[in-house]
Design a protein around this motif. Structure first.
Motif, mmCIF file in Angstrom:
data_model
loop_
_atom_site.group_PDB
_atom_site.id
_atom_site.type_symbol
_atom_site.label_atom_id
_atom_site.label_comp_id
_atom_site.label_asym_id
_atom_site.label_seq_id
_atom_site.Cartn_x
_atom_site.Cartn_y
_atom_site.Cartn_z
ATOM 1 N N SER A 1 -14.382 -10.425 -0.273
ATOM 2 C CA SER A 1 -14.632 -10.228 1.154
ATOM 3 C C SER A 1 -13.852 -9.036 1.670
ATOM 4 O O SER A 1 -12.668 -8.862 1.361
ATOM 5 N N LEU A 2 -14.492 -8.217 2.484
ATOM 6 C CA LEU A 2 -13.940 -6.915 2.857
ATOM 7 C C LEU A 2 -12.773 -7.008 3.832
ATOM 8 O O LEU A 2 -11.761 -6.316 3.677
ATOM 9 N N VAL A 3 -12.875 -7.872 4.848
ATOM 10 C CA VAL A 3 -11.856 -7.922 5.903
ATOM 11 C C VAL A 3 -10.458 -8.239 5.365
ATOM 12 O O VAL A 3 -9.501 -7.513 5.648
ATOM 13 N N PRO A 4 -10.271 -9.308 4.587
ATOM 14 C CA PRO A 4 -8.924 -9.580 4.080
ATOM 15 C C PRO A 4 -8.398 -8.491 3.153
ATOM 16 O O PRO A 4 -7.192 -8.226 3.127
ATOM 17 N N ILE A 5 -9.284 -7.831 2.402
ATOM 18 C CA ILE A 5 -8.833 -6.747 1.521
ATOM 19 C C ILE A 5 -8.300 -5.585 2.344
ATOM 20 O O ILE A 5 -7.240 -5.016 2.053
ATOM 21 N N ILE A 6 -9.030 -5.229 3.409
ATOM 22 C CA ILE A 6 -8.575 -4.135 4.284
ATOM 23 C C ILE A 6 -7.235 -4.481 4.923
ATOM 24 O O ILE A 6 -6.311 -3.658 4.976
ATOM 25 N N LEU A 7 -7.108 -5.724 5.411
ATOM 26 C CA LEU A 7 -5.851 -6.141 6.033
ATOM 27 C C LEU A 7 -4.693 -6.110 5.032
ATOM 28 O O LEU A 7 -3.577 -5.717 5.379
ATOM 29 N N ALA A 8 -4.947 -6.515 3.805
ATOM 30 C CA ALA A 8 -3.898 -6.495 2.783
ATOM 31 C C ALA A 8 -3.442 -5.068 2.496
ATOM 32 O O ALA A 8 -2.241 -4.801 2.362
#
Length: 545
Positions: free
Chosen positions: A275-282
């Motif tokens: 999933s893109l959102v948690p990867i970007i936040l990380a």
């Protein structure tokens, strides 16, 4: 306190920790009239200490009752706004804000003084109560929770720092055990009381009811709290104090913590690991943390969190142990009520009552540890035992909780809470023994931050593991059953649906859930075992004078 002591060096001279000031210096070391002439800050009369700490505990009580209060009312609040999906943010927004604000209080209290910063924290928390209570949308209420969480962070952490300022290190554990009792009482009373007020007067009034208590705490602190000046204190204008704050480092640190915790939260609810959102936040969290380290090392004149603290073994072990213990307990506590709802068809209130032994364990652990450290001057044994006791508890849950749990078997959560209560008291002393007095405020708020981060990690990781393994367990258990996939999907999303099932199908669904529960308890076991392993590295200093 001195950081160069070996394992047998007494850290508390007769006059108190690091008390090497002359009599003339002690005579003039007065702030707000707190110390009589010729009296050292840590030689106060017992009644004076108890009175001061009693004043501080009012804020500790209200800050801890706030979390359980919202836990009891968030469903009603979000239902009134027809926004159940946003309801969980009422719980997490305060925790995120608390973790982000926690590291800042130590340094700022060194600059502006403990009393002024504590009063500011109370004021911020009270403002959050008003914003939440008067909210006309979920967004406004969530903003109020963010404001309240930022204030609550200082209300709790500064109390422990003030206690270490006011009493000798060997006595700190005893006084902090009282803090543990008040924290536990607040968490225990907040939910039932908040739920009752919400049922009788409406959900706004639990928030409003907190404000008079906060106002009382402000009055008592302003009137009664007398804080000794720290050694080497220099009077400065407010402008000069303001210029000393590392605003850039503070911003990078706070935002990186929020991004990291949000990434964990989104990962735990994501449909897949890609999933893109948690990867970007990380990625954002990592980049901001790197930027924070560069600012603190090469640019900040007075770092908000000196990086050299993380080069000390005793500091790092304290942070890791508390984070692991909190992750283990919060992961367990997020699963236990659901376990009894699924296996015993327990209602929400009844299911929540199964957590009481763990909460009682927290209190007992804190009291026993405080008395032991005060009597023996030793703290490593309790720290080692804390991880071992918790690991035993989670092992018992994995092995013995098989869907037909007897009442006496529900007490297996007690040693888990006991271990966390012991660790909570003992690691603070271990940390205090490893840093200087000037570093204590910053290091102490860092310890509370590690506990908060551990809580979020425990809930998120345990939740993600539970969801994945429960899904697999349900699919396997219902394989070959007519409409098995549909039953599995509905069972995974609605506990009420599970409780309405009967006979053979209900037994299969419970078996599927048990797969997830065992996996979640295994996560807690891993965290507690990690705490035990790290505790073996703790170096002990003799605290006797």
């Amino acid at each position: 306190m001195v950081s160069t002591s070996d394992e047998t060096t007494p850290l508390i001279p007769e006059a108190g920790i690091g008390s090497q000031t002359s009599q003339a210096e002690q005579n003039t070391n007065i702030e707000d009239g707190s110390i009589r002439e010729g009296q050292s800050p840590k030689e106060d009369l017992p009644k004076s200490k108890i009175g001061i700490i009693a004043v501080l505990l009012v804020g500790v009580f209200i800050a801890n009752s706030d979390g359980s209060l919202v836990l009891a009312t968030y469903g009603k609040i979000s239902s009134d706004f027809n926004d159940l999906e946003s309801g969980r943010w009422l719980l997490t927004a305060s925790l995120l804000a608390s973790c982000a604000a926690q590291p800042l209080y130590g340094k700022i209290s060194n600059i502006f003084g403990r009393k002024h910063v504590l009063l500011t924290a109370y004021s911020i928390f009270g403002l959050g109560c008003i914003i939440s209570g008067s909210g006309h949308s979920m967004t406004q209420i969530i903003i109020g929770r963010v404001v309240g969480g930022a204030g609550g962070a200082g209300m709790v952490s500064l109390v422990s720092i003030l206690i270490s300022d006011l009493v000798s290190l060997k006595d700190v554990a005893s006084y902090r055990s009282y803090v543990n009792v008040v924290q536990t009482t607040g968490r225990s009373i907040g939910g039932p009381l908040g739920g009752y007020i919400a049922q009788t007067l409406g959900w706004r009034w639990p928030f409003y009811s907190e404000f008079p208590v906060v106002l009382l705490a402000i009055i008592l602190v302003a009137w009664k709290l007398e804080v000794p000046k720290r050694e080497g204190h220099i009077e400065e204008s407010p402008w000069k104090k303001l210029k000393r704050i590392d605003f850039v480092g503070s911003a990078f640190l706070s935002v990186s913590i929020i991004a990291c915790l949000l990434a964990l939260n989104f990962f735990s609810n994501a449909e897949s690991w890609s999933s893109l959102v948690p990867i970007i936040l990380a990625v954002v969290a990592i980049l901001l943390m790197i930027a924070f380290c560069l600012v603190e090392k090469f640019w900040a004149k007075e770092p908000i969190f000196p990086l050299q603290l993380l080069t000390k073994l005793d500091t790092c072990t304290s942070y890791v142990i508390l984070a692991c213990q909190m992750a283990a307990q919060l992961g367990m506590m997020s699963s236990v009520p659901l376990y009894f709802q699924v296996t015993k068809r327990a209602k929400s209130g009844e299911a929540g009552a199964y957590l009481v032994p763990a909460v009682v364990g927290n209190t007992v652990g804190g009291l026993i540890t405080g008395a032991y450290i005060n009597r023996s001057g030793r703290y490593k044994l309790p720290i080692v035992l804390s991880g071992g006791l918790a690991a035993i508890a989670y092992t018992l849950l994995i092995v013995r909780w098989r869907g037909h749990t007897k009442i006496w078997e529900s007490l297996y959560v007690f040693p888990g809470g006991l271990g966390t209560g012991i660790a909570y008291s003992a690691v603070f002393i271990a940390l205090a023994a490893s840093v200087t007095e000037d570093e204590m405020a910053i290091a102490g708020t860092g310890l509370y931050t590690s506990g908060g981060i551990g809580s979020v990690i425990g809930i998120s990781v345990s939740g993600a593991v539970f969801q994945w393994w429960t899904k697999k367990g349900l699919e396997n258990a219902l394989n070959g059953v007519e409409n098995g996939l549909e039953i599995a999907q509905r069972a995974l999303s609605d506990v009420g649906y599970v409780n309405n099932l009967e006979g053979y199908i209900h037994g299969l669904v419970v078996d599927g859930y048990l797969t997830g529960f065992r996996a979640a308890f295994l996560v807690s076991l891993i965290f507690s075992a990690s705490s035990f392993t790290v505790s073996l590295l703790v170096r002990e200093h003799n605290l006797r004078s």
